[in-house]
Design a protein around this motif. Structure first.
Motif, PDB file in Angstrom:
ATOM      1  N   GLN A   1     -23.110  27.892 -21.062  1.00  0.00           N
ATOM      2  CA  GLN A   1     -23.266  27.090 -22.275  1.00  0.00           C
ATOM      3  C   GLN A   1     -22.972  27.893 -23.542  1.00  0.00           C
ATOM      4  N   ARG A   2     -23.434  29.137 -23.583  1.00  0.00           N
ATOM      5  CA  ARG A   2     -23.200  29.969 -24.776  1.00  0.00           C
ATOM      6  C   ARG A   2     -21.725  30.319 -24.924  1.00  0.00           C
TER       7      ARG A   2
ATOM      8  N   SER B   1     -19.730  27.273 -26.086  1.00  0.00           N
ATOM      9  CA  SER B   1     -19.989  26.927 -27.487  1.00  0.00           C
ATOM     10  C   SER B   1     -19.071  27.686 -28.445  1.00  0.00           C
TER      11      SER B   1
ATOM     12  N   ILE C   1     -19.275  21.109 -19.487  1.00  0.00           N
ATOM     13  CA  ILE C   1     -19.386  20.826 -20.920  1.00  0.00           C
ATOM     14  C   ILE C   1     -18.122  21.227 -21.682  1.00  0.00           C
ATOM     15  N   CYS C   2     -17.272  22.042 -21.067  1.00  0.00           N
ATOM     16  CA  CYS C   2     -16.058  22.484 -21.755  1.00  0.00           C
ATOM     17  C   CYS C   2     -15.031  21.363 -21.857  1.00  0.00           C
TER      18      CYS C   2
ATOM     19  N   LYS D   1     -15.270  19.837 -25.290  1.00  0.00           N
ATOM     20  CA  LYS D   1     -14.844  20.836 -26.287  1.00  0.00           C
ATOM     21  C   LYS D   1     -13.319  20.946 -26.316  1.00  0.00           C
TER      22      LYS D   1
END
Length: 173
Positions: free
Chosen positions: A93-94, A97, A127-128, A131
């Motif tokens: 996650q980091r 981001s 999650i990418c 993004k």
């Protein structure tokens, strides 16, 4: 220094502590030299003991852009050599981001790292997907990029290709 060392050298154990000190300093030149040494030698011991310090430099908001770029590429090198050593699931996650960073050079480096890690950990890096779509929209539709990143009036095509490759790993929603 890295020309005289190889990843099985006995001297390497003593050098790891010196490199760790260089990574913890607030001097970006020492940080970069330490990152180069880690990437060039890239032993298992370095990956185990210095991987978290390299990750800290990458996610730190106080790290200069060129240190973040080098940290992302160093982690990529360590991950390619020793994927089992780095706690990728915890860091996902980091790392993802950082794909929202304003500096497109940092985004290119981090996207390379995310692509390599996402191949093996699809769920952790899911999650990418959003993004990558958002970044492509900013580049292609909104034209949010510096003129220095235009290549024959195409906005940063090398990043566009990386983002499209990353999207291939995930089915469309």
């Amino acid at each position: 220094m890295t020309l005289m060392l190889h990843e099985h050298s006995e001297l390497l154990l003593m050098v790891v502590n010196s490199i760790k000190k260089d990574l913890e300093e607030n001097n970006e030149y020492n940080n970069c030299l330490a990152l180069h040494a880690i990437a060039n030698v890239g032993s298992n011991e370095m990956a185990e003991s210095l991987g978290p310090s390299v990750h800290r430099l990458l996610i730190s908001p106080t790290s200069p852009e060129f240190v973040k770029k080098k940290a992302a590429l160093t982690l990529l090198r360590l991950y390619r050599k020793y994927p089992e050593v780095l706690p990728v699931g915890e860091w996902a996650q980091r790392i993802v981001s950082i794909m929202d960073d304003d500096n497109l050079g940092v985004v290119i480096s981090v996207t390379s790292l995310v692509m390599a890690m996402a191949q093996d950990h699809l769920d952790a890096f899911s999650i990418c997907y959003q993004k990558a779509v958002d970044r492509l929209h900013k580049l292609v539709v909104d034209k949010e990029f510096s003129a220095t990143y235009a290549y024959y009036r195409i906005p940063i095509p090398w990043l566009q290709v990386k983002l499209l490759r990353l999207l291939q790993y995930y089915p469309p929603p």
